[in-house]
Write a protein that holds these residues in place. Sequence first.
Motif: not given
Length: 546
Positions: A447-459
């Motif tokens: 999850t940390t990596a998803l935000a770091g690569s630019g996800a601006n919303l996580i499911l």
Amino acid sequence: MSDTIASSSGQLATLRVHAADNVRVALKDLPAGTRVVDDGRELRLTEPVRHKHKFSLADLATGDAVIMYGVTVGRATCPIPAGTAISVANTEHSTASTTPQARRGQWHAPDVTAFAGATFEGFHRPDGKVGTANVWLVVPLVFCENRNIEVLRQCVADALGEDPYRDYKRMARELLHGKRDEAREIAAVERLFPNVDGVRFLSHTLGCGGTDDDAQALCQLLAGYICHPNVAGATVLSLGCQKAQIEMLKAAVAERDPQGLRPVHYLEQQASTSEEALIREALTTIFDGLAVADRIERTPAPLSALTLGVECGGSDGFSGLSANPLVGAVVDRLVALGGSGMLSEFPELCGVEHELMVRCRDDSVAERFRALMEAYQRHAAQVGADFSMNPSPGNIRDGLITDAMKSAGAAKKGGDSPVVDVLDYTEPQSRAGLSLLCTPGNDVESTTALAGSGANLILFTTGLGTPTGNPITPVLKIASNSELAARMADVIDFDAGPIIRGEASIDELAERLLQLCIDTASGRYRPHAVRLAQYDFIPWKRGVSL
């Protein structure tokens, strides 16, 4: 998903996840002779089938592919008559010898007429990206600064009157003193910066004592957070002598923000006259930054500016039947509307690589995926681990007969759209559509990596429940079953349970969940992870974690 399902008791008791599947799933224990109707064709079970287990819809010959989620998940090792349970006695993991079900260029996008022209209310940044939140970020370059980060966190919360743990502190005082302590009551104050969602403080255990690659990876990850569309600016604390130097982070930030559009303040403790001076300077940059960030207001943005990161954790036997396919259906809809998705957790994709490779938009993207998967497996082997090709006994008891069946359920969070790009850890997402991101299976690291690569919303899908959140990106929790949604209502944002009860189709719930995504991106809905200040941040120390 077919909606013409029946059992001898007249209740909806089975599920076909994908139109191309040649198996169905029992949603409760079914006796031999149970009548099942699939797309107008009737068959009867030849033997009992336990709940969460699968049974064949047609006669399968030895060597035939077993298809679930629209992909190959195994091979028949003997004839399997229609209505027979799929088990380790008649099915084995097999992908190399089977022809992938997917075909490049043959994706059929879902109908998104209901969302044509839809927008969300976002924060437009100077670089053209759009945030779903507006936060100021405080970052340590090394673990030695974690204590100062905590000092700043408490001071800022007190000054703003926005302590997320206010109610728990009151609870503790009441438990200790036996009554409400009015004199020490912390009162909420009017928000000083109404257009800002808060200050987020990161802490971690890296920055020194590791390899040069560790330091570079940390700086790249932090740069991804600093330059994230949800971040208005940042304050960075450095000790001074650590391996992850300020110049390294500045270079990583410049790669993502070459024009220097994002305000970033770098403070070095060993160059400061005192700790008090350091804290004062840091607080000044934070409060000045909040004043600047507050000038930005939410305005309409197209759904093409949304990037959904998808994750699972605390999964159960229903996760791959309800929550994961539901999230995949949302990703497909967003992609059809011009938006983007990111599917991570490479260890969870082992067993369905061939299906993902044929979904890649061209050979170069497919080759990148193959190379990164092989490199990850080599890293794992170096620390004595491996991507297991055999599901555990617990998996088998839950109906996951082959590794591909387990992985296909996890991969279903990415939907069926073409893979437009494959990203290594910390690489920023840059192409609209579905990207694969190399991360471990660890929930928070991924999850940390998803935000770091630019996800601006996580499911985030879960079957057992998890409090995971992220400091800068809103995280929506989707329960695979209604029992969890009711039991952990303060954690779960959306219930996918109606799918496994036959009360709603994946398509129906996908439209509702996509609308919730739009409401969240617009600030109209606050996910429970945000309300509870669940701001988890764990960098991946590559080669150690699977």
